[in-house]
Motif scaffolding. Structure first.
Motif, PDB file in Angstrom:
ATOM      1  N   GLU A  23       0.838  -1.208   0.000  1.00 34.26           N
ATOM      2  CA  GLU A  23       0.000   0.000   0.000  1.00 34.26           C
ATOM      3  C   GLU A  23       0.873   1.259   0.000  1.00 34.26           C
ATOM      4  O   GLU A  23       0.489   2.279  -0.579  1.00 34.26           O
ATOM      5  CB  GLU A  23      -0.928   0.011   1.214  1.00 34.26           C
ATOM      6  CG  GLU A  23      -2.060  -1.016   1.165  1.00 34.26           C
ATOM      7  CD  GLU A  23      -3.207  -0.613   0.239  1.00 34.26           C
ATOM      8  OE1 GLU A  23      -3.112   0.435  -0.435  1.00 34.26           O
ATOM      9  OE2 GLU A  23      -4.199  -1.364   0.190  1.00 34.26           O
ATOM     10  N   LYS A  24       2.026   1.190   0.621  1.00 32.32           N
ATOM     11  CA  LYS A  24       2.941   2.329   0.667  1.00 32.32           C
ATOM     12  C   LYS A  24       3.916   2.353  -0.516  1.00 32.32           C
ATOM     13  O   LYS A  24       4.760   3.252  -0.611  1.00 32.32           O
ATOM     14  CB  LYS A  24       3.726   2.313   1.983  1.00 32.32           C
ATOM     15  CG  LYS A  24       2.893   2.684   3.194  1.00 32.32           C
ATOM     16  CD  LYS A  24       2.444   4.129   3.109  1.00 32.32           C
ATOM     17  CE  LYS A  24       1.740   4.584   4.357  1.00 32.32           C
ATOM     18  NZ  LYS A  24       1.360   6.023   4.275  1.00 32.32           N
ATOM     19  N   THR A  82      -0.853   4.816  -0.003  1.00 31.09           N
ATOM     20  CA  THR A  82      -2.122   4.997   0.692  1.00 31.09           C
ATOM     21  C   THR A  82      -1.913   5.537   2.105  1.00 31.09           C
ATOM     22  O   THR A  82      -1.145   4.957   2.874  1.00 31.09           O
ATOM     23  CB  THR A  82      -2.868   3.657   0.789  1.00 31.09           C
ATOM     24  OG1 THR A  82      -3.000   3.107  -0.514  1.00 31.09           O
ATOM     25  CG2 THR A  82      -4.241   3.832   1.413  1.00 31.09           C
ATOM     26  N   LEU A  84      -2.634   5.369   5.642  1.00 34.21           N
ATOM     27  CA  LEU A  84      -3.244   4.295   6.423  1.00 34.21           C
ATOM     28  C   LEU A  84      -3.650   4.732   7.823  1.00 34.21           C
ATOM     29  O   LEU A  84      -4.451   4.063   8.473  1.00 34.21           O
ATOM     30  CB  LEU A  84      -2.281   3.105   6.508  1.00 34.21           C
ATOM     31  CG  LEU A  84      -1.970   2.430   5.160  1.00 34.21           C
ATOM     32  CD1 LEU A  84      -0.882   1.386   5.327  1.00 34.21           C
ATOM     33  CD2 LEU A  84      -3.228   1.805   4.572  1.00 34.21           C
ATOM     34  N   TYR A 161     -10.389   3.914   3.651  1.00 33.63           N
ATOM     35  CA  TYR A 161      -9.643   2.693   3.959  1.00 33.63           C
ATOM     36  C   TYR A 161      -8.483   3.041   4.881  1.00 33.63           C
ATOM     37  O   TYR A 161      -7.794   4.036   4.687  1.00 33.63           O
ATOM     38  CB  TYR A 161      -9.117   2.103   2.658  1.00 33.63           C
ATOM     39  CG  TYR A 161      -8.247   0.865   2.772  1.00 33.63           C
ATOM     40  CD1 TYR A 161      -8.825  -0.405   2.836  1.00 33.63           C
ATOM     41  CD2 TYR A 161      -6.861   0.962   2.774  1.00 33.63           C
ATOM     42  CE1 TYR A 161      -8.034  -1.541   2.909  1.00 33.63           C
ATOM     43  CE2 TYR A 161      -6.063  -0.169   2.848  1.00 33.63           C
ATOM     44  CZ  TYR A 161      -6.647  -1.419   2.907  1.00 33.63           C
ATOM     45  OH  TYR A 161      -5.859  -2.535   2.981  1.00 33.63           O
ATOM     46  N   LEU A 166      -6.944  -3.014   6.624  1.00 30.44           N
ATOM     47  CA  LEU A 166      -5.764  -3.755   6.173  1.00 30.44           C
ATOM     48  C   LEU A 166      -5.477  -4.946   7.085  1.00 30.44           C
ATOM     49  O   LEU A 166      -5.171  -6.039   6.607  1.00 30.44           O
ATOM     50  CB  LEU A 166      -4.562  -2.813   6.115  1.00 30.44           C
ATOM     51  CG  LEU A 166      -3.237  -3.392   5.620  1.00 30.44           C
ATOM     52  CD1 LEU A 166      -2.413  -2.303   4.943  1.00 30.44           C
ATOM     53  CD2 LEU A 166      -2.416  -4.013   6.743  1.00 30.44           C
ATOM     54  N   ARG A 200      -8.495  -4.728  -3.500  1.00 27.90           N
ATOM     55  CA  ARG A 200      -7.527  -3.637  -3.600  1.00 27.90           C
ATOM     56  C   ARG A 200      -6.308  -4.069  -4.415  1.00 27.90           C
ATOM     57  O   ARG A 200      -5.791  -5.187  -4.255  1.00 27.90           O
ATOM     58  CB  ARG A 200      -7.102  -3.164  -2.217  1.00 27.90           C
ATOM     59  CG  ARG A 200      -8.221  -2.460  -1.467  1.00 27.90           C
ATOM     60  CD  ARG A 200      -7.722  -1.863  -0.171  1.00 27.90           C
ATOM     61  NE  ARG A 200      -6.756  -0.790  -0.391  1.00 27.90           N
ATOM     62  CZ  ARG A 200      -7.073   0.469  -0.691  1.00 27.90           C
ATOM     63  NH1 ARG A 200      -8.342   0.820  -0.843  1.00 27.90           N
ATOM     64  NH2 ARG A 200      -6.120   1.379  -0.852  1.00 27.90           N
ATOM     65  N   ALA A 202      -3.240  -3.349  -4.129  1.00 26.70           N
ATOM     66  CA  ALA A 202      -2.085  -3.723  -3.306  1.00 26.70           C
ATOM     67  C   ALA A 202      -2.185  -5.173  -2.846  1.00 26.70           C
ATOM     68  O   ALA A 202      -1.185  -5.896  -2.824  1.00 26.70           O
ATOM     69  CB  ALA A 202      -1.966  -2.793  -2.098  1.00 26.70           C
ATOM     70  N   TRP A 203      -3.385  -5.616  -2.483  1.00 30.28           N
ATOM     71  CA  TRP A 203      -3.552  -7.010  -2.060  1.00 30.28           C
ATOM     72  C   TRP A 203      -3.386  -7.956  -3.240  1.00 30.28           C
ATOM     73  O   TRP A 203      -2.786  -9.021  -3.106  1.00 30.28           O
ATOM     74  CB  TRP A 203      -4.901  -7.214  -1.388  1.00 30.28           C
ATOM     75  CG  TRP A 203      -5.150  -8.627  -0.937  1.00 30.28           C
ATOM     76  CD1 TRP A 203      -6.166  -9.447  -1.329  1.00 30.28           C
ATOM     77  CD2 TRP A 203      -4.368  -9.400  -0.004  1.00 30.28           C
ATOM     78  NE1 TRP A 203      -6.072 -10.678  -0.707  1.00 30.28           N
ATOM     79  CE2 TRP A 203      -4.977 -10.671   0.114  1.00 30.28           C
ATOM     80  CE3 TRP A 203      -3.214  -9.139   0.740  1.00 30.28           C
ATOM     81  CZ2 TRP A 203      -4.458 -11.678   0.939  1.00 30.28           C
ATOM     82  CZ3 TRP A 203      -2.700 -10.135   1.559  1.00 30.28           C
ATOM     83  CH2 TRP A 203      -3.315 -11.382   1.651  1.00 30.28           C
TER      84      TRP A 203
END
Length: 212
Positions: A23-24, A82, A84, A161, A166, A200, A202-203
């Motif tokens: 995500e980052k 993202t 978080l 989100y 997460l 998502r 990222a996932w």
């Protein structure tokens, strides 16, 4: 490369950290920890995590263990990708409540269910159906509360989100492969939330990277 993640892709706890890094949009070195040979119980791993559980994490001279502590560090330390966690005290307090719920309520039932239904058969062990029934009831109670919460906001921590959502992803992903999926599907807001967090990018990248 400054960041090193010591873990095993099969571990939901390690998957949380994989996902936070994705995500980052951060690059990192994966140091594979082989459960079969007990690497997680030996040096050099236990010099980072003395409890002998994955994951362990290094960022320069910083060494951390416990997946949720690691993801919080990543969320605060890196601005990329993202957001978080927020800096607004009230919003952060709400997120903090649901972070506690995930760790102590959802995971307490969901992780054990995942082990009984998914992991035990892979290990040649017999699933304890009585335990599964009890855990399903516990998880159902949690999901009833989630259903009410998600009727009020798109995500558990609010309209955006966050780390709360997460932290759920690896176990939700596992459970959606089992009969426990029905517990999610009978609750429309929970079902929509689960579908959203699992979709998502990222996932999807994590799943592709770890070949699950």
């Amino acid at each position: 490369m400054a960041i090193k993640l010591h873990g095993n892709p099969l571990s939901p706890a390690a998957q949380r950290v994989f996902l936070a890094l994705a995500e980052k949009e951060l690059e990192y070195e994966l140091v594979f920890v082989d459960f079969a040979t007990g690497q997680h119980k030996k040096e050099p791993f236990i010099s980072i995590n003395p409890f002998g559980q994955v994951p362990a994490f290094e960022d320069g001279d910083l060494k951390l263990f416990e997946s949720r502590a690691i993801t919080k560090y990543i969320s605060y330390a890196y601005a990329e990708g993202t957001p978080l966690l927020v800096h607004d005290p009230k919003k952060l307090a709400i997120i903090g409540v649901w972070l506690e719920v995930e760790a102590h309520r959802f995971d307490a039932a969901g992780n054990k269910l995942s082990f009984e239904i998914l992991i035990k058969p892979l290990m040649g062990l017999t699933t304890d159906e009585a335990q599964v029934e009890e855990l399903e009831a516990q998880l159902g109670t949690v999901l009833d509360i989630y259903e009410k919460r998600l009727a009020e906001s798109k995500y558990l921590g609010g309209e955006e989100y966050s780390l709360v959502d997460l932290h759920h992803v690896p176990i939700v992903n596992n459970l959606m492969k089992t009969k426990v999926k029905a517990l999610f599907e009978k609750r429309p807001h929970v079902s929509a939330w689960a579908e959203s967090i699992l979709a998502r990018p990222a996932w999807q990248k994590v799943l592709d990277d770890i070949k699950l």
